[in-house]
Scaffold this motif. Structure first.
Motif, mmCIF file in Angstrom:
data_model
loop_
_atom_site.group_PDB
_atom_site.id
_atom_site.type_symbol
_atom_site.label_atom_id
_atom_site.label_comp_id
_atom_site.label_asym_id
_atom_site.label_seq_id
_atom_site.Cartn_x
_atom_site.Cartn_y
_atom_site.Cartn_z
ATOM 1 N N GLU A 190 9.089 13.081 14.361
ATOM 2 C CA GLU A 190 10.455 13.399 14.824
ATOM 3 C C GLU A 190 11.344 13.859 13.676
ATOM 4 O O GLU A 190 12.231 14.696 13.852
ATOM 5 N N ASN A 191 11.099 13.326 12.475
ATOM 6 C CA ASN A 191 11.907 13.669 11.310
ATOM 7 C C ASN A 191 11.276 14.767 10.452
ATOM 8 O O ASN A 191 11.703 14.977 9.319
ATOM 9 N N GLU A 192 10.282 15.436 11.018
ATOM 10 C CA GLU A 192 9.677 16.610 10.376
ATOM 11 C C GLU A 192 9.084 16.305 8.996
ATOM 12 O O GLU A 192 9.208 17.092 8.052
ATOM 13 N N TYR A 193 8.436 15.156 8.867
ATOM 14 C CA TYR A 193 7.703 14.872 7.639
ATOM 15 C C TYR A 193 6.530 15.837 7.514
ATOM 16 O O TYR A 193 6.047 16.382 8.504
ATOM 17 N N ARG A 194 6.075 16.021 6.290
ATOM 18 C CA ARG A 194 4.897 16.841 6.016
ATOM 19 C C ARG A 194 3.669 15.932 6.007
ATOM 20 O O ARG A 194 3.686 14.860 5.415
ATOM 21 N N PHE A 195 2.580 16.390 6.648
ATOM 22 C CA PHE A 195 1.422 15.525 6.868
ATOM 23 C C PHE A 195 0.208 15.939 6.037
ATOM 24 O O PHE A 195 0.069 17.075 5.613
ATOM 25 N N PHE A 196 -0.662 14.970 5.842
ATOM 26 C CA PHE A 196 -1.995 15.087 5.254
ATOM 27 C C PHE A 196 -1.949 15.282 3.730
ATOM 28 O O PHE A 196 -1.026 14.827 3.077
ATOM 29 N N SER A 197 -2.929 15.961 3.163
ATOM 30 C CA SER A 197 -3.178 15.912 1.714
ATOM 31 C C SER A 197 -1.976 16.277 0.851
ATOM 32 O O SER A 197 -1.684 15.614 -0.138
ATOM 33 N N PHE A 198 -1.290 17.365 1.180
ATOM 34 C CA PHE A 198 -0.133 17.796 0.399
ATOM 35 C C PHE A 198 1.182 17.328 1.025
ATOM 36 O O PHE A 198 2.255 17.830 0.686
ATOM 37 N N GLY A 199 1.083 16.365 1.930
ATOM 38 C CA GLY A 199 2.261 15.925 2.667
ATOM 39 C C GLY A 199 3.001 14.779 2.015
ATOM 40 O O GLY A 199 2.832 14.471 0.834
ATOM 41 N N ASP A 200 3.840 14.120 2.803
ATOM 42 C CA ASP A 200 4.691 13.042 2.340
ATOM 43 C C ASP A 200 3.929 11.720 2.348
ATOM 44 O O ASP A 200 2.748 11.678 2.664
ATOM 45 N N ALA A 201 4.639 10.634 1.993
ATOM 46 C CA ALA A 201 3.977 9.371 1.769
ATOM 47 C C ALA A 201 4.627 8.224 2.554
ATOM 48 O O ALA A 201 5.742 8.342 3.029
ATOM 49 N N MET A 202 3.873 7.133 2.634
ATOM 50 C CA MET A 202 4.367 5.875 3.195
ATOM 51 C C MET A 202 4.211 4.771 2.153
ATOM 52 O O MET A 202 3.273 4.804 1.351
ATOM 53 N N LEU B 234 0.832 -1.204 0.000
ATOM 54 C CA LEU B 234 0.000 0.000 0.000
ATOM 55 C C LEU B 234 0.868 1.255 0.000
ATOM 56 O O LEU B 234 1.777 1.384 0.810
ATOM 57 N N ILE B 235 0.566 2.150 -0.940
ATOM 58 C CA ILE B 235 1.148 3.492 -0.955
ATOM 59 C C ILE B 235 0.086 4.439 -0.407
ATOM 60 O O ILE B 235 -1.047 4.449 -0.885
ATOM 61 N N THR B 236 0.447 5.221 0.602
ATOM 62 C CA THR B 236 -0.560 6.054 1.263
ATOM 63 C C THR B 236 0.094 7.291 1.866
ATOM 64 O O THR B 236 1.306 7.314 2.089
ATOM 65 N N ASN B 237 -0.692 8.314 2.105
ATOM 66 C CA ASN B 237 -0.204 9.508 2.798
ATOM 67 C C ASN B 237 -0.301 9.310 4.311
ATOM 68 O O ASN B 237 -0.762 8.291 4.794
ATOM 69 N N PHE B 238 0.112 10.307 5.058
ATOM 70 C CA PHE B 238 -0.059 10.309 6.513
ATOM 71 C C PHE B 238 -1.418 10.939 6.829
ATOM 72 O O PHE B 238 -1.720 12.037 6.363
#
Length: 339
Positions: A324-336, A291-295
């Protein structure tokens, strides 16, 4: 299990307010479900995670400019509509402020270019409208509507297309399937060059995806139905993948819900349907292998789905490491990438 089990602390500064200049340069946190290892990289390296034994499945829905701001005809009071979907010739919408709009109320947009007459009221604040206009509705909507950015995004979006995936085709969503926002056309070509099929399905994103949970007991949460469809060729490709024991990599939770809802009698079926599937820990997945998904938002049905695919403790560990690593969250954020 309770809604509060899926809460986490998120500093407001980490909520992404705008997309990155280049879609595939967002960060990617790889979560290994077997080893529990967490690996930090960039999204374009998803190419290294995919092999010819994979198929990539994406949701090709296209976001409508679904936010309309107009005036109540009797009083000129400002009224905002968020269009959800069309059913039986009427449009369901959320209304702000809802108390000002009763059955029979007419809201005018663009000096009368479009009028919305409230026909009846549904549960949970949804109201149904008859749309009065000349010409093609989606052309009128494109002229008058705004992109329905989530309420936690406060900055203006300079380019409307940045809230669309590069493969968006089928108009009808009230929100973007945001995991797909990281893909570029070049990245998709590189994936195809590795002999990895890209299969398109459609789920029009509505309340079922983005409405928050307001109850503590998960069994009490009501998921709204959303429309989905799978083409004949696409169903055949998916069934071939199952027969050949290929890994189905789903791009986004809406794709997961489409696949898991459609798979019955050990096969996928072409055609259109509706789903209100609610996936949370304890659910047994039938179709996807990665699964590729956002936060996602704390206590949302989306973080519950992701936790069901992995496990709650590992996902919360990954989220805490992302904070802790300052990822960007939600719609315009980073991915998992959960594998």
């Amino acid at each position: 299990m309770k809604t509060s089990d899926f809460d986490f602390d998120l500093p407001e500064r980490l909520i992404a307010q705008h997309p990155l200049l280049k879609r595939d340069e967002s960060r990617l946190l790889i979560v290994d479900r077997k080893t529990h290892d967490l690996t930090h990289t960039t999204f374009k390296s998803i190419l290294d995670e995919l092999t010819s034994n994979d198929v990539l499945v994406v949701n090709n829905t296209k976001v409508m400019p679904a936010r309309l701001i107009g005036q109540k005809e009797e009083t000129d009071a400002l009224i905002e509509l968020l269009l959800l979907e069309q059913q039986n010739g009427l449009w369901d919408a959320l209304v702000k402020p809802g108390r000002r709009v009763k059955v029979g109320t007419i809201v005018s947009f663009g000096n009368g270019i479009l009028k919305a007459k409230c026909v009846f009221e549904k549960e949970e604040g949804i109201k149904s409208f008859e749309m009065i206009h000349e010409g093609i509705f989606y052309e009128v909507l494109d002229q008058l509507g705004q992109m329905p950015l989530p309420p936690y995004i406060h900055e203006r979006l300079e380019e409307k297309d940045r809230y669309q995936t590069v493969y968006a085709k089928e108009i009808g969503s009230a929100a973007a399937p945001t995991a797909g926002l990281h893909f570029t056309k070049d990245l998709l070509l590189s994936i195809k060059a590795k002999n990895i099929p890209i299969i398109e399905v459609t789920l029009h994103v509505g309340l079922g995806t983005f409405r928050p949970t307001t109850v503590e007991n998960l069994q009490d949460h009501h998921m709204h139905e959303e429309a989905y469809s799978i083409g004949e060729k696409e169903a055949e490709m998916l069934n071939d993948a199952i027969k050949m024991n290929k890994r189905i990599v789903a791009v986004g939770t809406t794709t997961v819900r489409t696949l898991e809802s459609n798979f019955k009698d050990n096969q996928f079926h072409s055609g259109a349907s509706r789903t209100s599937i609610f996936i949370y820990p304890g659910y047994q997945f039938k179709t996807i292998g990665a699964l590729i998904t956002n936060f996602h938002l704390p206590k949302s049905t989306l973080i519950m789905l992701v936790s069901a695919f992995s496990n709650r403790d590992l996902i919360l560990k990954a989220y805490n490491e992302a904070v802790e690593n300052e990822y960007r969250f939600f719609s315009f954020g980073d991915a998992m990438f959960i594998k």
